[in-house]
Design a protein around this motif. Sequence first.
Motif, PDB file in Angstrom:
ATOM      1  N   ALA A   1       4.212  -1.820   2.477  1.00 56.41           N
ATOM      2  CA  ALA A   1       2.934  -1.551   1.079  1.00 56.41           C
ATOM      3  C   ALA A   1       4.016  -2.151   0.111  1.00 56.41           C
ATOM      4  CB  ALA A   1       2.479  -0.167   1.448  1.00 56.41           C
ATOM      5  N   TYR A   2       5.102  -1.130   0.274  1.00 59.99           N
ATOM      6  CA  TYR A   2       5.882  -0.503  -1.440  1.00 59.99           C
ATOM      7  C   TYR A   2       6.686  -2.606  -1.336  1.00 59.99           C
ATOM      8  CZ  TYR A   2      10.263  -0.201  -4.116  1.00 59.99           C
ATOM      9  OH  TYR A   2      11.170   0.080  -4.749  1.00 59.99           O
ATOM     10  N   TRP A   3       7.380  -2.711  -0.386  1.00 56.31           N
ATOM     11  CA  TRP A   3       7.769  -4.888  -0.797  1.00 56.31           C
ATOM     12  C   TRP A   3       6.885  -5.827  -1.294  1.00 56.31           C
ATOM     13  CZ3 TRP A   3      12.674  -4.477  -2.621  1.00 56.31           C
ATOM     14  CH2 TRP A   3      13.498  -3.660  -2.280  1.00 56.31           C
ATOM     15  N   MET A   4       5.718  -4.949  -0.347  1.00 60.32           N
ATOM     16  CA  MET A   4       4.920  -6.874  -0.034  1.00 60.32           C
ATOM     17  C   MET A   4       3.872  -6.743  -1.713  1.00 60.32           C
ATOM     18  SD  MET A   4       3.432  -6.456   3.822  1.00 60.32           S
ATOM     19  CE  MET A   4       2.536  -8.208   3.371  1.00 60.32           C
ATOM     20  N   ILE A   5       4.105  -5.558  -2.141  1.00 55.79           N
ATOM     21  CA  ILE A   5       3.311  -5.444  -3.476  1.00 55.79           C
ATOM     22  C   ILE A   5       4.098  -6.006  -4.648  1.00 55.79           C
ATOM     23  CG2 ILE A   5       4.064  -3.313  -4.325  1.00 55.79           C
ATOM     24  CD1 ILE A   5       0.565  -5.015  -4.815  1.00 55.79           C
ATOM     25  N   GLN A   6       4.907  -5.801  -4.492  1.00 52.20           N
ATOM     26  CA  GLN A   6       6.414  -6.347  -5.535  1.00 52.20           C
ATOM     27  C   GLN A   6       6.269  -8.320  -4.806  1.00 52.20           C
ATOM     28  OE1 GLN A   6       9.777  -3.964  -6.557  1.00 52.20           O
ATOM     29  NE2 GLN A   6       8.904  -3.046  -4.737  1.00 52.20           N
ATOM     30  N   GLU A   7       6.307  -8.342  -3.736  1.00 49.48           N
ATOM     31  CA  GLU A   7       6.209  -9.993  -3.499  1.00 49.48           C
ATOM     32  C   GLU A   7       5.626 -10.715  -3.953  1.00 49.48           C
ATOM     33  OE1 GLU A   7       8.831 -10.932   0.687  1.00 49.48           O
ATOM     34  OE2 GLU A   7       7.482  -8.788   0.655  1.00 49.48           O
ATOM     35  N   ALA A   8       4.612  -9.632  -3.993  1.00 48.95           N
ATOM     36  CA  ALA A   8       3.180 -10.294  -4.163  1.00 48.95           C
ATOM     37  C   ALA A   8       3.248 -10.492  -5.759  1.00 48.95           C
ATOM     38  CB  ALA A   8       1.697 -10.220  -3.367  1.00 48.95           C
TER      39      ALA A   8
ATOM     40  N   PHE B   1      -8.366   6.506  -5.779  1.00 50.93           N
ATOM     41  CA  PHE B   1      -7.302   6.578  -4.396  1.00 50.93           C
ATOM     42  C   PHE B   1      -5.663   7.106  -4.941  1.00 50.93           C
ATOM     43  CE2 PHE B   1     -10.047   3.824  -1.995  1.00 50.93           C
ATOM     44  CZ  PHE B   1     -10.805   4.759  -1.038  1.00 50.93           C
ATOM     45  N   ARG B   2      -6.098   7.091  -6.305  1.00 47.41           N
ATOM     46  CA  ARG B   2      -4.806   7.135  -6.998  1.00 47.41           C
ATOM     47  C   ARG B   2      -3.414   6.785  -7.198  1.00 47.41           C
ATOM     48  NH1 ARG B   2      -8.715  10.116  -8.760  1.00 47.41           N
ATOM     49  NH2 ARG B   2      -8.870  12.406  -8.421  1.00 47.41           N
ATOM     50  N   VAL B   3      -3.896   5.644  -6.864  1.00 40.66           N
ATOM     51  CA  VAL B   3      -2.231   4.440  -6.573  1.00 40.66           C
ATOM     52  C   VAL B   3      -1.583   4.242  -7.375  1.00 40.66           C
ATOM     53  CG1 VAL B   3      -1.968   2.226  -5.904  1.00 40.66           C
ATOM     54  CG2 VAL B   3      -3.753   3.235  -3.780  1.00 40.66           C
ATOM     55  N   THR B   4      -2.821   4.259  -8.528  1.00 39.51           N
ATOM     56  CA  THR B   4      -2.253   4.018 -10.078  1.00 39.51           C
ATOM     57  C   THR B   4      -2.023   4.734 -10.610  1.00 39.51           C
ATOM     58  OG1 THR B   4      -4.295   3.825 -10.747  1.00 39.51           O
ATOM     59  CG2 THR B   4      -3.260   1.454 -10.885  1.00 39.51           C
ATOM     60  N   GLU B   5      -1.593   6.395 -10.122  1.00 41.67           N
ATOM     61  CA  GLU B   5      -1.803   7.698 -10.693  1.00 41.67           C
ATOM     62  C   GLU B   5      -0.335   8.074 -11.687  1.00 41.67           C
ATOM     63  OE1 GLU B   5      -2.581  12.264  -9.988  1.00 41.67           O
ATOM     64  OE2 GLU B   5      -1.623  11.209  -8.343  1.00 41.67           O
TER      65      GLU B   5
ATOM     66  N   ALA C   1       4.905   2.989  -6.451  1.00 36.32           N
ATOM     67  CA  ALA C   1       6.319   3.009  -6.585  1.00 36.32           C
ATOM     68  C   ALA C   1       6.429   1.581  -6.329  1.00 36.32           C
ATOM     69  CB  ALA C   1       7.330   3.812  -5.547  1.00 36.32           C
ATOM     70  N   GLY C   2       5.299   0.661  -5.873  1.00 38.36           N
ATOM     71  CA  GLY C   2       5.878  -0.451  -5.879  1.00 38.36           C
ATOM     72  C   GLY C   2       5.388  -0.795  -6.865  1.00 38.36           C
ATOM     73  N   LEU C   3       4.525  -0.562  -7.261  1.00 42.26           N
ATOM     74  CA  LEU C   3       4.046  -1.189  -9.281  1.00 42.26           C
ATOM     75  C   LEU C   3       4.391  -0.378  -9.951  1.00 42.26           C
ATOM     76  CD1 LEU C   3      -0.309  -0.176  -8.016  1.00 42.26           C
ATOM     77  CD2 LEU C   3       1.213  -2.951  -8.690  1.00 42.26           C
ATOM     78  N   ARG C   4       5.198   0.041 -10.195  1.00 44.03           N
ATOM     79  CA  ARG C   4       5.841   1.505 -10.578  1.00 44.03           C
ATOM     80  C   ARG C   4       7.025   0.460 -11.559  1.00 44.03           C
ATOM     81  NH1 ARG C   4       5.264   5.753 -12.898  1.00 44.03           N
ATOM     82  NH2 ARG C   4       4.014   6.764 -11.105  1.00 44.03           N
TER      83      ARG C   4
END
Length: 319
Positions: free
Chosen positions: A149-156, A33-37, A7-10
């Motif tokens: 994970a949701y917020w930190m991937i966007q901040e990164a 691991f289906r993270v980018t599914e 969701a964060g990547l999306r």
Amino acid sequence: MVKALNAGLRKALADNDKVIIMGEDVGPLGGVFRVTEGLQQQFGAQRVVDTPLAEAGIIGSAIGLAMRGYRPVVEIQFNGFIFPGFDQITTQLAKMTNRHSGRISMPIVIRVPHGGHIGAVEHHQEAPEAYFAHTAGLRIVAPSTPHDAYWMIQEAIASDDPVMFFEPMSRYWPKGEVDLTQNPTPLHASRVVRTGTDVTVLAWGGMVSVLLRAAELAADEGISLEVIDLRSISPIDYGPILESVRKTGRLVVGQEAPGNVSVASELAATVTEKAFYSLEAPVLRVTGFDTPFPPAKLEDIYLPDADRVLEAVDRALAY
């Protein structure tokens, strides 16, 4: 955490058309691991790019894209596979901005599955954060919950500096709440996740859940542990750590990686320097052993568990 990262990547892809995801099998398969599914189906093969099996080429291509104004998010399929790209990360990516006196930024995120507890084979359960924490020019973070994970991937992704994003594989599937309205904790802030009075225990990524389990068991024996989630391995936010140690007088640091010349070693040294007169006992470390990661049937012996954490707590309290 898998769904939270997805969701964060999306959201990052939707918010900025300069964000690109690159990696082995990240497209139709959606990653191991289906993270980018589902992301390639939504955003197209030009923005979610299946790459050859060539980590040095993936990271080198990302560096070139960043120089042209893109924000690549690179997936390393398994943690032990990052080493073919080590040269690109440590001699190019980490140094590019400094080499050009700040005129070039490197807004690249390198996602790395991290740690053990999944019963995998050799090269699939490494904890290599110390190699990169030693390298100036890299930011290094590790979430321990789906919310982070949701917020930190966007901040990164929003950072103009390169970020190594270590994702604990042991926490990929356990469920947790994600608050989509809460203002996120700053990317490089450490945080107290359980208050206590007797001993401070500190970790990051998958080890945080081990510490929380140890805190529950300790409470049954009348021992109060304060649990801190480091969240950011480089830079380290020492404020909450030192405040906690000055209260409890004791610190135990846990990590899955071997203890020799490690992040835990750095934490122990710095806390000793900055809070020496508050310490009632030496800073103790609970780590993986200084051996190669063993076959899966021995991983429960190799990896620190709640019992090993509690043994260190008992030693700290004995001083």
